[in-house]
Design a protein around this motif. Structure first.
Motif, short mmCIF file in Angstrom:
data_model
loop_
_atom_site.label_atom_id
_atom_site.label_comp_id
_atom_site.label_asym_id
_atom_site.label_seq_id
_atom_site.Cartn_x
_atom_site.Cartn_y
_atom_site.Cartn_z
N VAL A 163 17.95 8.90 -16.27
CA VAL A 163 17.40 9.89 -15.64
C VAL A 163 17.49 11.74 -16.63
CG1 VAL A 163 16.62 12.11 -14.09
CG2 VAL A 163 17.52 9.42 -13.90
N TRP A 164 16.39 11.69 -17.13
CA TRP A 164 16.01 12.76 -18.59
C TRP A 164 15.18 13.61 -18.07
CZ3 TRP A 164 17.27 11.72 -23.76
CH2 TRP A 164 17.59 9.98 -23.96
N SER A 165 16.03 14.91 -17.43
CA SER A 165 15.62 16.44 -17.16
C SER A 165 15.60 17.84 -18.30
CB SER A 165 17.05 16.62 -16.22
OG SER A 165 17.09 16.10 -15.24
N MET A 166 13.92 17.25 -18.10
CA MET A 166 13.55 18.04 -19.64
C MET A 166 13.57 19.91 -20.20
SD MET A 166 12.66 15.44 -21.10
CE MET A 166 12.42 15.71 -22.29
N GLY A 167 13.96 20.02 -18.62
CA GLY A 167 14.26 21.83 -18.81
C GLY A 167 13.12 22.40 -18.56
N ASP A 168 12.12 21.25 -18.58
CA ASP A 168 11.04 22.64 -17.75
C ASP A 168 10.66 21.94 -16.24
OD1 ASP A 168 10.27 19.98 -17.99
OD2 ASP A 168 8.56 20.17 -19.14
N GLY A 169 11.87 22.04 -15.50
CA GLY A 169 11.84 21.44 -14.10
C GLY A 169 11.19 19.89 -14.22
N LYS A 170 10.69 19.35 -15.00
CA LYS A 170 10.35 18.52 -15.39
C LYS A 170 11.27 17.02 -15.53
CE LYS A 170 5.59 19.75 -14.98
NZ LYS A 170 4.27 19.01 -16.22
N SER A 171 10.72 15.50 -14.42
CA SER A 171 11.97 14.86 -15.24
C SER A 171 11.26 13.66 -15.73
CB SER A 171 13.67 14.67 -14.41
OG SER A 171 12.55 14.17 -13.04
N VAL A 172 11.98 13.23 -16.52
CA VAL A 172 11.37 10.90 -16.53
C VAL A 172 12.63 10.29 -16.01
CG1 VAL A 172 10.34 9.59 -18.00
CG2 VAL A 172 9.92 12.32 -18.28
N THR A 173 12.57 9.21 -15.49
CA THR A 173 13.53 8.46 -14.98
C THR A 173 13.21 6.92 -16.55
OG1 THR A 173 13.70 9.12 -13.00
CG2 THR A 173 14.78 6.49 -13.11
N CYS A 174 13.96 6.48 -17.18
CA CYS A 174 13.37 5.02 -17.30
C CYS A 174 14.67 3.97 -17.34
CB CYS A 174 14.20 5.74 -19.26
SG CYS A 174 13.19 7.30 -19.22
N THR A 175 14.50 2.33 -17.50
CA THR A 175 15.18 1.79 -16.75
C THR A 175 15.55 1.16 -18.41
OG1 THR A 175 13.53 -0.02 -16.14
CG2 THR A 175 14.34 1.03 -14.31
N THR A 176 15.04 1.83 -19.54
CA THR A 176 14.95 0.87 -20.58
C THR A 176 16.25 2.05 -21.09
OG1 THR A 176 13.27 1.46 -21.49
CG2 THR A 176 13.63 -0.17 -20.08
N PRO A 177 16.73 1.92 -22.42
CA PRO A 177 17.47 2.62 -23.36
C PRO A 177 16.15 3.46 -24.08
CG PRO A 177 18.20 0.42 -23.91
CD PRO A 177 16.84 -0.10 -23.04
N GLY A 178 15.28 3.15 -23.65
CA GLY A 178 13.93 3.49 -25.21
C GLY A 178 14.09 3.44 -26.06
N THR A 179 12.61 2.97 -26.85
CA THR A 179 12.67 2.64 -28.08
C THR A 179 12.62 4.03 -29.09
OG1 THR A 179 10.62 1.30 -26.98
CG2 THR A 179 10.41 1.88 -29.24
N PRO A 180 13.19 3.77 -30.04
CA PRO A 180 13.66 4.58 -31.05
C PRO A 180 12.16 5.08 -31.46
CG PRO A 180 14.75 3.68 -31.42
CD PRO A 180 14.44 3.13 -30.43
#
Length: 293
Positions: free
Chosen positions: A205-222
């Motif tokens: 779970v990525w909390s973006m610092g502006d009150g919003k968040s993103v949930t990823c079930t993969t490590p992500g792509t560089p």
């Protein structure tokens, strides 16, 4: 597997200061109570261990050598008293009110054979008292500690030494290693018992610092420069709506990995738990400038 000889049943007659116990016999199966005390149980005295009518020593199936005190055979485990340590019975007990919750609390019952029975107050020790095995749950925690699990090894674009623009997509990824994504397996063992645990990351779970968040079930792509202003295919943020100067200069991004740890021990004992670990970084987002002639 830990082998001990025990009572089929215990007769404790406390009268005139004496304790009377039946003869010891060999064990048929292991029993563990809620505190992690484990001992062997005899269902058929003199016939345990191997099912061959007693094994040839006239005392049972030869499952172990038993316990002794000054040359006499004594039961290795007694319900209510605990495990024989050579001179006393040691029993694990719950922590007293206000007592520390780590380690082991135990009491010792001494003087049963050839003396006056007495019991000590509950005492604490970091390691299991003699004869008492740590519970499967405790061994699972030891195995988890050996894993050295980490929060995400954060990758982010734009990079922290650069700046992004309002409205442009943000790429998010975790640099994969056994300690940041898994799977990772460790075993914790003591003589007579072991637990093997495996940890796998389930999501970030990525909390973006502006009150919003993103949930990823993969490590992500560089991110690669050739991607330009494209969005991440599997883990990204659509973009900030305001510059980071409105948030004190930079946005603080917090990434939290949720790990699932499953473990198994002897006798079909299994368990699972979640572990959440976080990492942080910051990101600079500038206002998109409109150039007019």
């Amino acid at each position: 597997m830990l082998i001990r000889r025990v009572f089929t049943a215990l007769i404790l007659a406390i009268g005139g200061g004496s304790l009377v116990a039946p003869n010891a016999a060999y064990a048929d199966y292991e029993h563990c109570d809620a505190l992690g005390n484990c001992y062997w149980v005899v269902e058929k005295p003199g016939a345990g261990g191997g099912g061959n009518g007693g094994g040839g020593n006239n005392n049972g199936g030869g499952a172990g050598q038993g316990c002794s005190y000054e040359g006499q055979t004594v039961p290795c485990v007694v319900d209510g008293l605990g495990v024989w340590d050579g001179s006393c019975y040691v029993s694990r007990v719950p922590p007293p009110p206000g007592g520390r919750s780590d380690g082991y609390w135990s009491i010792r019952t001494c003087g049963i054979y050839g003396g006056v029975a007495s019991q000590t107050p509950a005492t604490w020790s970091a390691d299991p008292p003699a004869g008492i095995l740590p519970s499967y749950q405790e061994l699972a925690q030891r195995a988890i500690a050996q894993m050295n699990l980490d929060g995400p090894n954060i990758g982010i674009a734009p990079q922290t030494d650069g700046a992004g623009l309002v409205g442009l997509p943000i790429w998010l990824w975790n640099t994969v290693s056994p300690s940041t994504w898994g799977p990772i397996t460790r075993t914790a063992a003591v003589p007579g018992r072991s637990v093997t645990a495996t940890a796998r990351a389930q999501k970030i779970v990525w909390s973006m610092g502006d009150g919003k968040s993103v949930t990823c079930t993969t490590p992500g792509t560089p991110y690669q420069p050739s991607y330009g202003n494209k969005k991440s295919p599997d883990c990204g943020y659509d973009g900030y709506s305001r510059p980071s100067t409105e948030a004190g200069g930079r946005y603080t991004v917090t990434a939290t990995t949720s790990w699932l740890v499953t473990w198994s021990g002897g006798g079909g004992t299994t368990g699972s738990q979640t572990v959440d670990l976080s990492s942080t970084t910051t990101i600079d987002i500038d206002e998109l400038q409109v150039i007019t002639s």
